[in-house]
Scaffold this motif. Structure first.
Motif, short mmCIF file in Angstrom:
data_model
loop_
_atom_site.label_atom_id
_atom_site.label_comp_id
_atom_site.label_asym_id
_atom_site.label_seq_id
_atom_site.Cartn_x
_atom_site.Cartn_y
_atom_site.Cartn_z
N ARG A 130 -1.06 -2.12 -14.53
CA ARG A 130 0.28 -1.33 -13.91
C ARG A 130 0.74 -2.32 -12.92
N PHE A 131 2.25 -2.11 -12.65
CA PHE A 131 2.94 -2.86 -11.78
C PHE A 131 3.58 -1.51 -10.88
N LEU A 132 3.34 -1.44 -9.61
CA LEU A 132 3.83 -0.35 -8.81
C LEU A 132 4.91 -1.08 -7.68
N ILE A 133 5.96 -0.87 -7.85
CA ILE A 133 6.87 -1.41 -6.76
C ILE A 133 7.41 -0.37 -5.66
N PHE A 134 7.34 -0.52 -4.46
CA PHE A 134 7.72 0.49 -3.32
C PHE A 134 9.03 -0.14 -2.86
N CYS A 135 9.91 0.59 -2.75
CA CYS A 135 11.31 0.30 -2.36
C CYS A 135 11.74 0.85 -1.08
N VAL A 136 12.74 0.68 -0.27
CA VAL A 136 13.23 1.23 0.79
C VAL A 136 14.04 2.65 0.56
N ASP A 137 14.64 2.71 -0.35
CA ASP A 137 15.48 3.90 -0.62
C ASP A 137 15.71 4.06 -2.36
N THR A 138 16.19 5.20 -2.52
CA THR A 138 16.42 5.62 -4.26
C THR A 138 17.40 4.70 -4.76
N GLU A 139 18.23 4.45 -3.99
CA GLU A 139 19.54 3.39 -4.57
C GLU A 139 19.02 2.04 -4.89
N GLN A 140 18.16 1.72 -4.02
CA GLN A 140 17.53 0.35 -4.14
C GLN A 140 16.57 0.40 -5.51
N ARG A 141 15.84 1.54 -5.69
CA ARG A 141 14.96 1.67 -6.86
C ARG A 141 15.56 1.61 -8.00
N ASP A 142 16.97 2.43 -7.99
CA ASP A 142 17.57 2.56 -9.19
C ASP A 142 18.18 1.34 -9.72
N LYS A 143 18.55 0.41 -8.97
CA LYS A 143 19.15 -1.00 -9.10
C LYS A 143 18.05 -1.70 -9.86
N ILE A 144 16.78 -1.66 -9.19
CA ILE A 144 15.71 -2.30 -9.73
C ILE A 144 15.23 -2.13 -11.02
N ILE A 145 15.25 -0.60 -11.33
CA ILE A 145 14.98 -0.18 -12.65
C ILE A 145 16.14 -0.69 -13.70
N SER A 146 17.18 -0.48 -13.22
CA SER A 146 18.41 -0.94 -14.25
C SER A 146 18.08 -2.57 -14.66
N ILE A 147 17.87 -3.25 -13.64
CA ILE A 147 17.70 -4.62 -14.19
C ILE A 147 16.31 -5.08 -14.80
N ILE A 182 8.74 2.41 -18.17
CA ILE A 182 9.25 2.77 -16.58
C ILE A 182 9.31 4.04 -16.07
N SER A 183 8.52 4.38 -15.17
CA SER A 183 8.61 5.90 -14.84
C SER A 183 8.32 5.90 -13.21
N THR A 184 8.71 7.30 -12.65
CA THR A 184 8.88 7.12 -11.28
C THR A 184 7.68 8.41 -10.72
N SER A 185 7.16 8.35 -9.57
CA SER A 185 6.73 9.49 -9.02
C SER A 185 7.23 9.85 -7.54
N SER A 186 8.00 9.31 -7.30
CA SER A 186 8.73 9.61 -5.73
C SER A 186 10.01 8.92 -5.79
N ALA A 187 10.96 9.13 -4.74
CA ALA A 187 12.15 8.71 -4.54
C ALA A 187 12.20 7.35 -4.43
N THR A 188 11.25 6.62 -4.14
CA THR A 188 11.11 5.20 -3.73
C THR A 188 10.20 4.55 -4.46
N ASN A 189 9.59 4.87 -5.51
CA ASN A 189 8.74 4.02 -6.40
C ASN A 189 9.05 3.73 -7.64
N ILE A 190 8.49 2.78 -8.28
CA ILE A 190 8.53 2.38 -9.74
C ILE A 190 7.21 1.93 -10.33
N GLU A 191 7.02 2.92 -11.23
CA GLU A 191 5.50 2.57 -12.00
C GLU A 191 5.67 2.04 -13.39
N ILE A 192 5.30 0.90 -13.76
CA ILE A 192 5.70 -0.03 -14.88
C ILE A 192 4.17 -0.04 -15.67
#
Length: 574
Positions: free
Chosen positions: A453-470, A480-490
């Motif tokens: 697993r890769f677990l990414i913690f972001c500052v906010d939801t907007e930043q998270r969504d940009k990284i997911i898109s890339i 790719i999934s999420t379990s909060s407004a600011t994380n990305i689980e891969i």
């Protein structure tokens, strides 16, 4: 009635190889309609052939098919053959696709006005032979000078797998704002107008019939049914397609009457008693201290002892961290034998101290993903984010459990400056990282590590969504999934809590209908879809609420207890 609408795929699902429908399937459709359910067709076919099949169903069952979804969702017809929804691929986009087909020497079937007389455009000798065998295929040579036309759908196919992959890569990169690509199999892909899919069409119909999505079921066999699987509460997968299989509540081999099995044994059956409760942790049953409350712990012990029901915890956390929570929450003697960790990447047996299953990200994909994360970290416009990379070592996991997590396995952290290991508390309130892992910079990551697993913690939801898109635009084989407004689980492709739970249920010889699941975020969707006894909170995201059958008030300390009360009440009234 549990389900009020079923969307039926045709080829490979309802229809046999010679396009007939079995008596068992007819009877099952009749049973579903008599119970108050609505039946719609959802197909990649055009209206002429789809309508013939709808007429067959109506003639043999007396059921009216109110809507037909055609061409993978680009056009929806009502019972009178009136179009209630339609979207076209723009003429200039059609031209771009045709030019690309010509360059890569692939084959194409353009669905346009009166398209059924147009046939398949191909210069392939192999397809010329196929066309003679399959008599309804009208093979033609394409006049490339007359292709600037709108289209409802475009099928692209070839025995040249490399050429097909090149085509898909170019379309995903350059035309993703104009068309949606549905992968049918390794030889065929279907292009629809952007935003069109069977799933979106099912939403439109459910809304027209005033039926909630958590009362919608569907069944299909190929990649173009993935969107239906994602939207429907209950999905039956025919065959071995891994994409739809990861979202399905039931999997069936390609036999003649599997639609009948799905309807009679799943949609219309009474619910048996549950044998296994499966609960998420964070946001579901953990308190502010990231532990299970004493009151809930006592209730869990009582349930497991008196009711003889097993409990499994399914989390994005590692299995040894799940064990730490069990230990600290005074549940060590509660006989919680199995855990699903890292979002379904690992299934662990605490009693035997044994890893039952581990699905890792391939080294090649993990390396490519790490390059993307590094490049984003060096780009100031993405701001601060931290990535934790979790390797899985069976011996390390066992040591952590044997020593009651005094032994700390390694987790590798990547920050914009990899030499400086920043505290996770800068990005999240989660305390478990520092308590159950030894944090090490990624520049010391061993080359042969099995990454789960890769677990990414972001500052906010907007930043998270940009990284997911890339990351999605890179088209790596990842889930790719999420379990909060600011994380990305891969995780690796097709890895999910649902897939792991299906595997565990198979090991334990437990039916999906004998499961009770509780979760609150998008990474819980696949396990919530498995059973009718699925619970989430009334403040969960909409996609999660559509995947569960029951909504309960948010209360971490009593989530499982509330779910069991509803279950007991319904079983006693059944």
């Amino acid at each position: 009635m549990k389900y009020k609408l079923i969307a039926l795929d045709l080829d490979g699902t309802l229809l046999r190889t010679h396009h007939s429908i079995t008596k068992k399937n007819y009877q099952a459709l009749k049973n579903f309609a008599n119970a108050g359910g609505k039946i719609v067709i959802s197909t990649g076919r055009a209206i002429t052939s789809a309508r013939k099949i709808a007429n067959k169903i109506e003639k043999n069952t007396g059921i009216q098919i109110p809507y037909i979804i055609t061409l993978c969702g680009s056009t929806i017809y009502d019972h009178e053959n009136k179009i209630i929804y339609q979207k076209l691929i723009k003429p200039e986009t059609t031209k771009k696709i045709v030019d690309l087909i010509k360059k890569l020497k692939l084959n194409i079937w353009i669905y346009q006005k009166d398209f059924e007389s147009k046939g398949v455009y191909s210069k392939s000798l192999i397809f010329a032979i196929v066309a003679k065998i399959v008599k309804h295929i009208n093979l033609k040579k394409l006049d490339f000078s007359k292709t600037k036309i709108p289209a409802r759908k475009i099928n692209v196919f070839s025995f040249n797998v490399i050429g097909q992959k090149k085509f898909e890569k170019i379309v995903n990169k350059e035309l993703s704002n104009e068309v949606s690509l549905h992968k049918t199999n390794n030889l065929i892909c279907e292009l629809s107008p952007v935003g069109c899919s069977k799933g979106e069409a099912i939403k439109i119909i459910a809304n027209k019939l005033n039926i909630p999505l958590n009362q919608v079921a569907s069944i299909g066999d190929s990649g173009n049914d993935l969107s239906a699987a994602e939207v429907s509460k209950c999905f039956g997968a025919i065959g071995r397609n891994k994409s739809i299989g990861s979202y399905s509540s039931e999997n069936y081999p390609k036999l003649n009457s599997q639609v009948a099995k799905f309807i009679n044994k799943r949609l219309l059956s009474k619910n048996p008693k549950i044998k296994l409760i499966v609960s998420d942790l964070d946001g579901t049953i953990l308190n502010d201290k990231k532990l299970i409350d004493e009151n809930l712990s006592n209730n869990i012990k009582k349930i497991i002892h008196d009711e003889k029901i097993m409990l499994t915890l399914a989390s994005g956390r590692s299995v040894h961290d799940i064990y730490r929570i069990i230990n600290k929450s005074n549940l060590i003697n509660a006989n919680i034998r199995y855990a699903i960790g890292n979002n379904g990447a690992v299934i662990y047996d605490f009693k035997k101290q044994k890893t039952l299953k581990c699905w890792a990200i391939s080294k090649k994909v993990a390396n490519e993903l790490f390059k993307i994360i590094t490049s984003l970290g060096n780009n100031k416009k993405f701001g601060k984010f931290t990535c934790y990379i979790t390797p899985y070592d069976k011996r390390a996991a066992k040591n952590a459990i044997v020593t009651k997590v005094k032994y700390l396995p390694n987790v590798f952290v990547h920050t914009p400056d990899c030499q400086k290991v920043k505290s996770i508390k800068e990005f999240s309130n989660s305390q478990e990282i520092s308590e159950s892992f030894k944090i090490i910079p990624t520049n010391t990551l061993p080359k042969n590590s099995k990454i789960v697993r890769f677990l990414i913690f972001c500052v906010d939801t907007e930043q998270r969504d940009k990284i997911i898109s890339i990351i999605k635009d890179s088209h790596l084989n990842l889930n790719i999934s999420t379990s909060s407004a600011t994380n990305i689980e891969i995780n690796a492709l097709h890895v999910s809590k649902g897939k792991a739970l299906k595997k565990l249920a198979k090991i334990l010889k437990i039916k999906n209908t004998e499961l009770l699941t509780v979760g609150d975020q998008k990474n819980d969707i696949t396990m919530l879809k498995l059973t009718e006894w699925s619970f989430t909170f009334n403040n969960s995201p909409d996609e999660v609420k559509n995947s569960a059958r029951y909504l309960i008030n948010h209360d971490n300390e009593n989530a499982i207890i509330k779910a069991l009360k509803i279950y007991s009440k319904e079983v006693n009234n059944d």
